[in-house]
Design a protein around this motif. Structure first.
Motif, PDB file in Angstrom:
ATOM      1  N   VAL A  84     -23.342 -40.953 -62.581  1.00 23.22           N
ATOM      2  CA  VAL A  84     -23.362 -40.467 -61.200  1.00 23.22           C
ATOM      3  C   VAL A  84     -24.741 -39.866 -60.944  1.00 23.22           C
ATOM      4  CG1 VAL A  84     -22.380 -38.844 -59.525  1.00 23.22           C
ATOM      5  CG2 VAL A  84     -20.882 -39.961 -61.194  1.00 23.22           C
ATOM      6  N   VAL A  85     -25.553 -40.548 -60.136  1.00 25.66           N
ATOM      7  CA  VAL A  85     -26.908 -40.065 -59.848  1.00 25.66           C
ATOM      8  C   VAL A  85     -26.892 -39.025 -58.726  1.00 25.66           C
ATOM      9  CG1 VAL A  85     -29.172 -40.740 -58.939  1.00 25.66           C
ATOM     10  CG2 VAL A  85     -28.045 -42.163 -60.668  1.00 25.66           C
ATOM     11  N   ASN A  86     -26.263 -39.387 -57.619  1.00 22.38           N
ATOM     12  CA  ASN A  86     -26.316 -38.514 -56.442  1.00 22.38           C
ATOM     13  C   ASN A  86     -25.187 -37.488 -56.526  1.00 22.38           C
ATOM     14  OD1 ASN A  86     -26.764 -37.375 -53.943  1.00 22.38           O
ATOM     15  ND2 ASN A  86     -27.136 -39.337 -52.945  1.00 22.38           N
ATOM     16  N   TYR A  87     -25.390 -36.510 -57.408  1.00 21.69           N
ATOM     17  CA  TYR A  87     -24.362 -35.529 -57.765  1.00 21.69           C
ATOM     18  C   TYR A  87     -23.740 -34.866 -56.536  1.00 21.69           C
ATOM     19  CZ  TYR A  87     -22.355 -31.350 -59.933  1.00 21.69           C
ATOM     20  OH  TYR A  87     -21.507 -30.358 -60.329  1.00 21.69           O
ATOM     21  N   HIS A  88     -24.580 -34.342 -55.676  1.00 21.92           N
ATOM     22  CA  HIS A  88     -24.071 -33.544 -54.540  1.00 21.92           C
ATOM     23  C   HIS A  88     -23.337 -34.414 -53.522  1.00 21.92           C
ATOM     24  CE1 HIS A  88     -26.377 -30.152 -56.059  1.00 21.92           C
ATOM     25  NE2 HIS A  88     -27.452 -30.922 -56.105  1.00 21.92           N
ATOM     26  N   ALA A  89     -23.855 -35.620 -53.261  1.00 25.43           N
ATOM     27  CA  ALA A  89     -23.207 -36.517 -52.293  1.00 25.43           C
ATOM     28  C   ALA A  89     -21.863 -37.009 -52.824  1.00 25.43           C
ATOM     29  CB  ALA A  89     -24.116 -37.699 -51.980  1.00 25.43           C
ATOM     30  N   PHE A  90     -21.808 -37.241 -54.135  1.00 21.84           N
ATOM     31  CA  PHE A  90     -20.566 -37.701 -54.775  1.00 21.84           C
ATOM     32  C   PHE A  90     -19.450 -36.666 -54.612  1.00 21.84           C
ATOM     33  CE2 PHE A  90     -17.972 -37.768 -58.720  1.00 21.84           C
ATOM     34  CZ  PHE A  90     -17.413 -39.034 -58.604  1.00 21.84           C
ATOM     35  N   GLN A  91     -19.802 -35.376 -54.731  1.00 18.73           N
ATOM     36  CA  GLN A  91     -18.781 -34.318 -54.628  1.00 18.73           C
ATOM     37  C   GLN A  91     -18.064 -34.366 -53.284  1.00 18.73           C
ATOM     38  OE1 GLN A  91     -18.237 -32.631 -57.375  1.00 18.73           O
ATOM     39  NE2 GLN A  91     -20.073 -33.455 -58.347  1.00 18.73           N
ATOM     40  N   VAL A  92     -18.821 -34.737 -52.230  1.00 18.14           N
ATOM     41  CA  VAL A  92     -18.247 -34.717 -50.879  1.00 18.14           C
ATOM     42  C   VAL A  92     -18.052 -36.128 -50.326  1.00 18.14           C
ATOM     43  CG1 VAL A  92     -19.017 -32.400 -50.300  1.00 18.14           C
ATOM     44  CG2 VAL A  92     -20.582 -34.311 -49.959  1.00 18.14           C
TER      45      VAL A  92
END
Ligand SMILES: [Zn+2]
Length: 318
Positions: A84-92
């Motif tokens: 998972v590269v885009n950690y923050h976007a993945f969370q939401v």
């Protein structure tokens, strides 16, 4: 010993861990989930990353299915994975990094002391540039799109041929061969001498098993063809587009498509109609150029000027 973040594997070992990039808003450290598969035998290094765009989960589906099948005792060389590269976007479950409202795949090669996205790009670029080949697993976001692989370095790049070969080996069936915008990993890594493609595994909300399967087969094709694993690969010719025409809505209303993904399109053929709420025809949009119906919006409602679909043009087989 090969190390990526806290994952460390000696020859014959596999390990997972975290690649620390910084802290979240509550001050806790966060790290991207990473894996190192270190083969018994020496060889090249393959770097694979997924979820560069936070709503593109098919690549993560590929990682989830490939990793349990990799045996270090059967492998020559090393596979480095950022799941998972885009950690923050993945969370939401959003496309762009909500911390800086940036698209990750415009931030490469990144900057260690830059914005949130630039720091993630720098950390993953460091890992990618340790490899001999790079796969950056994407999809057509939540739009509908056929399965394809993108070569983004541009036809004049010295690695163009090697990137095209990698796309052919991956073998989704379709290739978009067009220089990408600045900041894409598939542009920045070839500048460092590393053949890179950006497989676009369909487009969906959530997971699409068929597209994930294309990705799993693609990764194993690459592992076999480039000598990481034993076994033969059947290389099939790919349908390549070097142009990409986008069509927007000439008026507001509801879109209905006259073409399916993968269909041949001739100039003057109707691509889609726009009707009003009561079913009356408002507009018909026809193709300007011949090509292949490549991508389309998912929701039917459109405002004037809104994106509707794309046609891959200047098509050949290679
Ligand atoms: Zn993407």
């Amino acid at each position: 010993m090969t190390t990526l973040g806290t994952a460390s594997a000696a020859p014959g070992e596999i390990d997972t861990g975290r690649l620390a990039v910084g802290e979240t808003r509550d001050g806790s450290q966060f790290g991207l989930p990473v894996a190192v598969v270190n083969g018994d035998e020496d060889g090249d290094t393959l770097y694979v990353q997924a979820v560069s765009d936070g709503d593109e989960l098919n690549g993560l589906g590929v990682v989830q299915r490939v990793l349990p099948q990799l045996r270090p005792e059967e492998l020559s060389g090393t596979v480095l994975v950022v799941g998972v590269v885009n950690y923050h976007a993945f969370q939401v479950a959003e496309h762009r990094n909500p911390i800086d409202d940036t698209k990750m795949n415009r931030a490469y090669p990144g900057n260690e002391s830059g914005t949130s996205s630039e720091r993630i790009a720098a950390a993953t670029f460091e890992a990618a540039t340790r490899a001999d080949l790079v796969l950056d697993l994407h999809q057509g976001s939540t739009s509908r799109m056929l399965n394809e692989a993108r070569v983004r370095c541009g036809p004049r790049h010295r690695l163009h041929g090697e990137c095209l070969e990698l796309a052919k080996v991956f073998g989704c069936g379709h290739v978009l061969d067009q220089k990408g915008p600045d900041g894409q990993l598939a542009r920045a890594a070839p500048d460092e001498g590393i053949p890179t493609i950006d497989p676009e595994l369909g487009g969906c909300v959530g997971w699409d098993e068929e597209s994930i399967q294309y990705g799993v087969e693609g990764v194993f094709n690459v592992l076999r063809y480039y000598g990481f694993l034993d076994g033969d690969v059947e290389i099939e010719s790919q349908t390549r587009a070097t142009g990409f025409d986008r069509y927007g809505a000439p008026s507001g209303g509801l879109v209905s498509f006259q073409k399916d993904l993968g269909d041949r399109v001739e100039p003057g053929e109707v691509l889609f109609e726009v009707t009003d709420v009561f079913g009356r025809l408002k507009a018909e949009v026809t193709a300007d150029k011949a090509g292949i119906f490549w991508r389309s919006r998912r929701l039917p409602q459109v405002a004037t000027g809104e994106y509707v679909c794309s046609v891959g043009t200047d098509v050949d087989e290679y």
